[in-house]
Write an enzyme that holds these catalytic residues in place. Structure first.
Site, PDB file in Angstrom:
ATOM      1  CE  LYS A   1      33.927 -56.445 -23.451  1.00  5.23           C
ATOM      2  NZ  LYS A   1      33.812 -56.202 -22.011  1.00  5.23           N
TER       3      LYS A   1
ATOM      4  CE1 TYR B   1      31.676 -54.775 -25.828  1.00  7.13           C
ATOM      5  CE2 TYR B   1      31.368 -56.312 -27.644  1.00  7.13           C
ATOM      6  CZ  TYR B   1      31.360 -56.037 -26.292  1.00  7.13           C
ATOM      7  OH  TYR B   1      31.061 -57.046 -25.401  1.00  7.13           O
TER       8      TYR B   1
ATOM      9  CB  SER C   1      33.040 -60.318 -26.177  1.00  9.72           C
ATOM     10  OG  SER C   1      32.171 -60.580 -27.252  1.00  9.72           O
TER      11      SER C   1
HETATM   12  P1  NAD Z   1      25.096 -54.421 -19.216  1.00 12.39           P
HETATM   13  O1  NAD Z   1      25.182 -53.140 -19.951  1.00 12.39           O
HETATM   14  O2  NAD Z   1      23.763 -54.919 -18.799  1.00 12.39           O
HETATM   15  O3  NAD Z   1      26.047 -54.366 -17.918  1.00 12.39           O
HETATM   16  C1  NAD Z   1      27.226 -53.578 -17.875  1.00 12.39           C
HETATM   17  C2  NAD Z   1      27.141 -52.729 -16.627  1.00 12.39           C
HETATM   18  O4  NAD Z   1      28.325 -51.918 -16.524  1.00 12.39           O
HETATM   19  C3  NAD Z   1      25.942 -51.776 -16.644  1.00 12.39           C
HETATM   20  O5  NAD Z   1      25.192 -51.974 -15.466  1.00 12.39           O
HETATM   21  C4  NAD Z   1      26.584 -50.378 -16.682  1.00 12.39           C
HETATM   22  O6  NAD Z   1      25.797 -49.448 -15.980  1.00 12.39           O
HETATM   23  C5  NAD Z   1      27.934 -50.637 -16.045  1.00 12.39           C
HETATM   24  N1  NAD Z   1      29.015 -49.705 -16.423  1.00 12.39           N
HETATM   25  C6  NAD Z   1      29.440 -49.379 -17.666  1.00 12.39           C
HETATM   26  N2  NAD Z   1      30.481 -48.513 -17.582  1.00 12.39           N
HETATM   27  C7  NAD Z   1      30.705 -48.293 -16.259  1.00 12.39           C
HETATM   28  C8  NAD Z   1      31.651 -47.512 -15.537  1.00 12.39           C
HETATM   29  N3  NAD Z   1      32.555 -46.733 -16.152  1.00 12.39           N
HETATM   30  N4  NAD Z   1      31.607 -47.526 -14.175  1.00 12.39           N
HETATM   31  C9  NAD Z   1      30.679 -48.286 -13.523  1.00 12.39           C
HETATM   32  N5  NAD Z   1      29.772 -49.047 -14.154  1.00 12.39           N
HETATM   33  C10 NAD Z   1      29.792 -49.052 -15.513  1.00 12.39           C
HETATM   34  O7  NAD Z   1      25.840 -55.541 -20.101  1.00 12.39           O
HETATM   35  P2  NAD Z   1      25.916 -57.104 -19.940  1.00 12.39           P
HETATM   36  O8  NAD Z   1      25.218 -57.710 -21.092  1.00 12.39           O
HETATM   37  O9  NAD Z   1      25.562 -57.494 -18.566  1.00 12.39           O
HETATM   38  O10 NAD Z   1      27.475 -57.319 -20.180  1.00 12.39           O
HETATM   39  C11 NAD Z   1      28.407 -57.393 -19.114  1.00 12.39           C
HETATM   40  C12 NAD Z   1      29.800 -57.519 -19.691  1.00 12.39           C
HETATM   41  O11 NAD Z   1      29.841 -58.665 -20.537  1.00 12.39           O
HETATM   42  C13 NAD Z   1      30.212 -56.331 -20.563  1.00 12.39           C
HETATM   43  O12 NAD Z   1      31.573 -56.052 -20.322  1.00 12.39           O
HETATM   44  C14 NAD Z   1      30.003 -56.841 -21.975  1.00 12.39           C
HETATM   45  O13 NAD Z   1      30.865 -56.208 -22.868  1.00 12.39           O
HETATM   46  C15 NAD Z   1      30.344 -58.316 -21.814  1.00 12.39           C
HETATM   47  N6  NAD Z   1      29.690 -59.162 -22.837  1.00 12.39           N
HETATM   48  C16 NAD Z   1      28.340 -59.080 -23.027  1.00 12.39           C
HETATM   49  C17 NAD Z   1      27.751 -59.859 -24.017  1.00 12.39           C
HETATM   50  C18 NAD Z   1      26.263 -59.776 -24.297  1.00 12.39           C
HETATM   51  O14 NAD Z   1      25.850 -60.164 -25.393  1.00 12.39           O
HETATM   52  N7  NAD Z   1      25.436 -59.334 -23.345  1.00 12.39           N
HETATM   53  C19 NAD Z   1      28.527 -60.730 -24.803  1.00 12.39           C
HETATM   54  C20 NAD Z   1      29.884 -60.802 -24.549  1.00 12.39           C
HETATM   55  C21 NAD Z   1      30.478 -60.007 -23.568  1.00 12.39           C
HETATM   56  N1  UFG Z   2      19.382 -60.862 -35.902  1.00 15.12           N
HETATM   57  C1  UFG Z   2      18.264 -60.701 -36.687  1.00 15.12           C
HETATM   58  N2  UFG Z   2      17.394 -59.711 -36.366  1.00 15.12           N
HETATM   59  C2  UFG Z   2      17.571 -58.881 -35.289  1.00 15.12           C
HETATM   60  C3  UFG Z   2      18.710 -59.059 -34.490  1.00 15.12           C
HETATM   61  C4  UFG Z   2      19.611 -60.059 -34.826  1.00 15.12           C
HETATM   62  O1  UFG Z   2      18.063 -61.419 -37.654  1.00 15.12           O
HETATM   63  O2  UFG Z   2      16.738 -57.977 -35.059  1.00 15.12           O
HETATM   64  C5  UFG Z   2      20.326 -61.952 -36.221  1.00 15.12           C
HETATM   65  C6  UFG Z   2      21.733 -61.476 -36.561  1.00 15.12           C
HETATM   66  O3  UFG Z   2      21.826 -61.151 -37.909  1.00 15.12           O
HETATM   67  C7  UFG Z   2      22.568 -62.686 -36.120  1.00 15.12           C
HETATM   68  C8  UFG Z   2      21.801 -63.263 -34.940  1.00 15.12           C
HETATM   69  O4  UFG Z   2      20.470 -62.756 -35.056  1.00 15.12           O
HETATM   70  O5  UFG Z   2      22.575 -63.644 -37.151  1.00 15.12           O
HETATM   71  C9  UFG Z   2      22.358 -62.847 -33.593  1.00 15.12           C
HETATM   72  O6  UFG Z   2      22.495 -61.424 -33.534  1.00 15.12           O
HETATM   73  P1  UFG Z   2      22.733 -60.645 -32.169  1.00 15.12           P
HETATM   74  O7  UFG Z   2      22.740 -59.188 -32.491  1.00 15.12           O
HETATM   75  O8  UFG Z   2      21.786 -61.130 -31.131  1.00 15.12           O
HETATM   76  O9  UFG Z   2      24.162 -61.148 -31.711  1.00 15.12           O
HETATM   77  P2  UFG Z   2      25.599 -61.025 -32.400  1.00 15.12           P
HETATM   78  O10 UFG Z   2      26.125 -62.422 -32.536  1.00 15.12           O
HETATM   79  O11 UFG Z   2      25.572 -60.200 -33.615  1.00 15.12           O
HETATM   80  O12 UFG Z   2      26.455 -60.226 -31.304  1.00 15.12           O
HETATM   81  C10 UFG Z   2      26.352 -60.472 -29.894  1.00 15.12           C
HETATM   82  C11 UFG Z   2      26.684 -59.195 -29.150  1.00 15.12           C
HETATM   83  C12 UFG Z   2      28.146 -58.859 -29.322  1.00 15.12           C
HETATM   84  C13 UFG Z   2      28.977 -60.033 -28.894  1.00 15.12           C
HETATM   85  C14 UFG Z   2      28.589 -61.268 -29.671  1.00 15.12           C
HETATM   86  C15 UFG Z   2      29.366 -62.486 -29.229  1.00 15.12           C
HETATM   87  O13 UFG Z   2      25.897 -58.116 -29.613  1.00 15.12           O
HETATM   88  O14 UFG Z   2      28.472 -57.758 -28.527  1.00 15.12           O
HETATM   89  O15 UFG Z   2      27.195 -61.524 -29.511  1.00 15.12           O
HETATM   90  O16 UFG Z   2      29.256 -62.641 -27.869  1.00 15.12           O
HETATM   91  F1  UFG Z   2      30.268 -59.766 -29.100  1.00 15.12           F
END
Ligand code: NAD
Ligand code: UFG
Length: 337
Positions: free
Chosen positions: A152, A148, A124
């Site tokens: 990572k 978190y 991430s």
């Molecule tokens: P998500 O929660 O939709 O998907 C993660 C999946 O992993 C879920 O289906 C959950 O049930 C499964 N899981 C968690 N722990 C497990 C375990 N111990 N065994 C088996 N399954 C397990 O999240 P996502 O948004 O699809 O994110 C996928 C990956 O990308 C994550 O590792 C997250 O940290 C990373 N990521 C997400 C974002 C974001 O903003 N969505 C940004 C950067 C990185």
């Molecule tokens: N924001 C609002 N109102 C809300 C939610 C968010 O104003 O209800 C604003 C935040 O302050 C920020 C922007 O929208 O300025 C984006 O916020 P998000 O929560 O959507 O995303 P972040 O960048 O804070 O974080 C996300 C994931 C993290 C990940 C990161 C980079 O939550 O896990 O993107 O990938 F690490």
């Protein structure tokens, strides 16, 4: 070729299943459904017309993971499984370290036992913490500031050590910026449980009438309109980035690290305007105080992925909003339980 997707029932995983199947790969999913529903995979099958082999297993359970590797020849793993809420990780750090790190160690150990050494990891952009400069390059200092993000970073270091101990491992560390949007069919998308933390699902739920208004966290940042700036990337672009990352990995690339982002920043106010245009709905909002831990502006330099993977994000903010809205309006309560 058979690709194992851990966490494949989740948001990014389910979209990556589609992208992989469309490129001719067979997918096998392990997911314990702690933050997803198996119906997402039925919908993937419906979109692609191809079967998804699914094991509802916890990745921390070694015997279960071994049984999957015994049953199938696996060529590579894409490791999405993990817990991902920043706020929850601050409340429950041990749960986050235990789940995210233990799952990765178990997966790597079982892969090693079976001689499978191609690995793509969902990292991430949060590993950069509060960046000194933007756009952010892969070589920027790493300084995550919550459990978190640290989970990572630790996993990136574990995988780096693994590659150092045995250079026949091919490992891609993919650092995602802010995924949003949905598959254009409207059949799969983001389905957060409870109150969404992230901007896009919150806006979508306001648009569909589930929440009265959006709170904008701060309009006094040093950005053009004062609201936070992020690099939003369409989840299908991200999914296609995984296909390229996987192909690079399977070509024997060793240890690689790529930012997956668009390289363009978008503010909260710009996002509200884009969503209103795409959905035809008004998004009432109120300016609230800054959210603790937020950074002002954050966007990628994605040029390394373009140079080495031949990948770049193709979809813009309007398409992200239109696809997010199609998913939300067709599935106002997310996936059926
Ligand atoms: P998500 O929660 O939709 O998907 C993660 C999946 O992993 C879920 O289906 C959950 O049930 C499964 N899981 C968690 N722990 C497990 C375990 N111990 N065994 C088996 N399954 C397990 O999240 P996502 O948004 O699809 O994110 C996928 C990956 O990308 C994550 O590792 C997250 O940290 C990373 N990521 C997400 C974002 C974001 O903003 N969505 C940004 C950067 C990185
Ligand atoms: N924001 C609002 N109102 C809300 C939610 C968010 O104003 O209800 C604003 C935040 O302050 C920020 C922007 O929208 O300025 C984006 O916020 P998000 O929560 O959507 O995303 P972040 O960048 O804070 O974080 C996300 C994931 C993290 C990940 C990161 C980079 O939550 O896990 O993107 O990938 F690490």
């Amino acid at each position: 070729m058979n690709i194992l997707l851990t966490g494949g029932a989740g948001y990014i995983g389910s979209h990556t299943c589609v992208a992989l199947q469309e490129q001719g790969y067979s997918v096998i999913v392990i997911d314990n459904l702690c933050n997803s529903r198996a119906v997402s995979l039925s919908r993937v099958e419906e979109i692609t017309g191809r079967p998804v082999i699914f094991y509802p297993l916890d990745l921390c359970g070694r015997e279960g993971v071994r049984s999957v590797f015994k049953r199938h020849h696996i060529d590579a793993a894409v490791h999405f499984a993990g817990l991902k809420s920043v706020a929850e990780s601050v409340e429950k750090p041990l749960t986050y370290y235990q789940n995210n790190i233990d799952a990765t160690l178990t997966l790597c150990e079982v892969m090693k036992e079976h001689g499978v050494k191609n690995f793509v990891f969902s990292s991430s952009a949060t590993v950069y913490g509060n960046p000194e400069t933007v756009p952010i390059k892969e070589g920027a200092p790493l300084a995550p500031f919550n459990p978190y993000g640290r989970s990572k970073r630790f996993i990136e270091e574990i995988l780096t050590d693994l590659h150092q101990s045995d250079s026949s491992w091919n490992i891609a560390l993919l650092r995602y910026f802010n995924p949003m949007g949905a598959h254009p069919s409207g059949r799969i998308g983001e389905d957060p449980s409870g109150v969404p933390n992230n901007l896009m699902p919150y806006i979508s739920q306001v648009a569909v009438g589930k929440r009265p208004e959006l709170l904008v966290y701060g309009d006094d940042y040093p950005t053009p309109d004062g609201t936070g700036v992020r690099d939003y990337i369409h989840v299908m672009d991200l999914a296609e980035g995984h296909v390229r990352g996987l192909e690079k990995t399977m070509s024997g690339a060793g240890l690689t690290t790529y930012n997956l982002g668009t390289g363009k920043g978008c503010s909260v106010k710009e996002m509200i305007a884009a969503f209103e245009k795409a959905s035809g709905r008004r998004i009432p909002f109120k300016i609230a105080g800054r959210r603790p831990g937020d950074v002002p502006a954050y966007y990628a330099d994605p040029s390394l992925a373009e140079k080495e993977l031949g990948w770049r994000a193709r979809r813009g903010i309007h398409e992200m909003c239109a696809d997010a809205w199609r998913w939300q309006s067709m599935n106002p309560d997310g996936y059926p339980s």
